[in-house]
Design a protein around this motif. Structure first.
Motif, PDB file in Angstrom:
ATOM      1  N   TYR A   1      -0.810   5.632 -37.895  1.00 25.34           N
ATOM      2  CA  TYR A   1       0.562   5.666 -37.388  1.00 25.34           C
ATOM      3  C   TYR A   1       0.332   6.077 -35.988  1.00 25.34           C
ATOM      4  N   TRP A   2       1.084   4.978 -35.231  1.00 27.06           N
ATOM      5  CA  TRP A   2       1.066   5.221 -33.717  1.00 27.06           C
ATOM      6  C   TRP A   2       2.315   6.050 -33.038  1.00 27.06           C
ATOM      7  N   ASN A   3       2.122   7.032 -32.544  1.00 26.93           N
ATOM      8  CA  ASN A   3       3.355   8.026 -31.933  1.00 26.93           C
ATOM      9  C   ASN A   3       3.275   8.032 -30.372  1.00 26.93           C
ATOM     10  N   TRP A   4       4.635   8.226 -30.023  1.00 23.74           N
ATOM     11  CA  TRP A   4       4.672   8.533 -28.652  1.00 23.74           C
ATOM     12  C   TRP A   4       5.405   9.879 -28.533  1.00 23.74           C
ATOM     13  N   ILE A   5       4.905  10.665 -27.803  1.00 22.56           N
ATOM     14  CA  ILE A   5       5.124  12.034 -27.601  1.00 22.56           C
ATOM     15  C   ILE A   5       5.281  12.385 -26.029  1.00 22.56           C
TER      16      ILE A   5
ATOM     17  N   TRP B   1       8.505  14.760 -29.834  1.00 23.47           N
ATOM     18  CA  TRP B   1       8.126  13.686 -30.575  1.00 23.47           C
ATOM     19  C   TRP B   1       9.145  12.787 -30.329  1.00 23.47           C
ATOM     20  N   MET B   2       8.783  11.426 -29.864  1.00 26.69           N
ATOM     21  CA  MET B   2       9.995  10.370 -29.551  1.00 26.69           C
ATOM     22  C   MET B   2       9.979   9.513 -30.675  1.00 26.69           C
ATOM     23  N   GLY B   3       8.917   8.950 -31.364  1.00 24.68           N
ATOM     24  CA  GLY B   3       8.806   7.855 -32.350  1.00 24.68           C
ATOM     25  C   GLY B   3       7.653   7.330 -32.844  1.00 24.68           C
ATOM     26  N   VAL B   4       7.639   6.574 -33.796  1.00 23.14           N
ATOM     27  CA  VAL B   4       6.342   6.194 -34.418  1.00 23.14           C
ATOM     28  C   VAL B   4       6.699   4.901 -34.951  1.00 23.14           C
ATOM     29  N   ILE B   5       5.326   3.887 -34.643  1.00 17.89           N
ATOM     30  CA  ILE B   5       5.200   2.709 -35.351  1.00 17.89           C
ATOM     31  C   ILE B   5       4.101   2.749 -36.152  1.00 17.89           C
ATOM     32  N   SER B   6       4.262   2.120 -37.562  1.00 17.44           N
ATOM     33  CA  SER B   6       3.162   1.996 -38.401  1.00 17.44           C
ATOM     34  C   SER B   6       2.263   1.005 -38.105  1.00 17.44           C
ATOM     35  N   TYR B   7       1.272   0.999 -39.055  1.00 19.68           N
ATOM     36  CA  TYR B   7       0.406  -0.148 -39.194  1.00 19.68           C
ATOM     37  C   TYR B   7       0.933  -1.249 -39.574  1.00 19.68           C
ATOM     38  N   SER B   8       2.010  -0.982 -40.501  1.00 16.09           N
ATOM     39  CA  SER B   8       2.624  -2.201 -40.933  1.00 16.09           C
ATOM     40  C   SER B   8       3.887  -2.798 -40.033  1.00 16.09           C
TER      41      SER B   8
ATOM     42  N   ALA C   1      -0.341   8.926 -29.555  1.00 14.90           N
ATOM     43  CA  ALA C   1      -1.197   9.551 -30.379  1.00 14.90           C
ATOM     44  C   ALA C   1      -1.179   9.047 -31.785  1.00 14.90           C
ATOM     45  N   ALA C   2      -2.351   9.097 -32.485  1.00 12.31           N
ATOM     46  CA  ALA C   2      -2.477   8.390 -33.786  1.00 12.31           C
ATOM     47  C   ALA C   2      -2.846   9.683 -34.870  1.00 12.31           C
ATOM     48  N   SER C   3      -2.049   9.242 -35.852  1.00 15.05           N
ATOM     49  CA  SER C   3      -2.044   9.850 -37.176  1.00 15.05           C
ATOM     50  C   SER C   3      -2.369   9.084 -38.146  1.00 15.05           C
ATOM     51  N   LYS C   4      -3.268   9.809 -39.367  1.00 11.01           N
ATOM     52  CA  LYS C   4      -3.552   9.205 -40.502  1.00 11.01           C
ATOM     53  C   LYS C   4      -2.528   9.229 -41.451  1.00 11.01           C
ATOM     54  N   THR C   5      -1.460  10.267 -41.303  1.00 11.55           N
ATOM     55  CA  THR C   5      -0.237  10.176 -42.170  1.00 11.55           C
ATOM     56  C   THR C   5       0.993  10.379 -41.475  1.00 11.55           C
ATOM     57  N   LEU C   6       2.091   9.931 -42.108  1.00 11.67           N
ATOM     58  CA  LEU C   6       3.493   9.765 -41.228  1.00 11.67           C
ATOM     59  C   LEU C   6       4.124  11.089 -41.367  1.00 11.67           C
ATOM     60  N   ILE C   7       4.153  11.792 -40.179  1.00  7.35           N
ATOM     61  CA  ILE C   7       4.843  12.969 -40.176  1.00  7.35           C
ATOM     62  C   ILE C   7       6.042  12.918 -39.051  1.00  7.35           C
ATOM     63  N   LEU C   8       7.358  12.932 -39.596  1.00  6.23           N
ATOM     64  CA  LEU C   8       8.070  12.623 -38.617  1.00  6.23           C
ATOM     65  C   LEU C   8       8.670  13.772 -37.786  1.00  6.23           C
ATOM     66  N   GLY C   9       8.669  13.717 -36.300  1.00  2.00           N
ATOM     67  CA  GLY C   9       8.985  14.801 -35.546  1.00  2.00           C
ATOM     68  C   GLY C   9       8.007  15.996 -35.241  1.00  2.00           C
TER      69      GLY C   9
END
Length: 126
Positions: free
Chosen positions: A35-39, A49-56, A98-106
């Motif tokens: 999961y590709w996040n902007w912070i 935390w601003m938002g995230v886009i998933s691999y899909s 920032a990249a994360s292996k799990t989706l953690i909003l916020g």
């Protein structure tokens, strides 16, 4: 080893659109299952935390910024992009992807994410 590199203009005028790019190496955006996040971090303040886009390609945004934030991906270039509309001086910050292996909003803690870019300073000023 996943590496992230942010790029974009360091100075943006008020009311304009801030556009940043995160170039990813060491993992494929659509198949790496990250999961590709902007912070961001404003001067003297904590991480936001601003938002995230998933691999899909699914996107999730901070409710506070949702109305003027857009995150997209370019799989041909293996890049994730951020657009922030109608910026004000309060949007001055260091922006990170920032990249994360799990989706953690916020999540706004450093240890939540597996990989970080070095960050890019953006100043909003006329």
């Amino acid at each position: 080893q996943v590496q992230l590199q942010e790029s974009g203009p360091g100075l943006v005028k008020p009311s304009q659109t801030l556009s940043l790019t995160c170039t990813v190496s060491g993992a494929s955006i659509p198949t790496g299952y990250y999961y590709w996040n902007w912070i961001r971090q404003p001067p003297g303040k904590g991480l936001e935390w601003m938002g995230v886009i998933s691999y899909s390609g699914s996107t999730y945004y901070s409710p506070h910024l949702k109305s003027r934030t857009y995150i997209a991906r370019d799989t041909s270039k293996n890049q994730v992009t951020l657009q922030l509309l109608s910026v004000t001086p309060e949007d001055t910050a260091v922006y990170y992807c920032a990249a994360s292996k799990t989706l953690i909003l916020g999540a706004a803690a450093e240890n939540v994410y597996d990989y970080w870019g070095q960050g890019t300073q953006v100043t909003v000023s006329s």
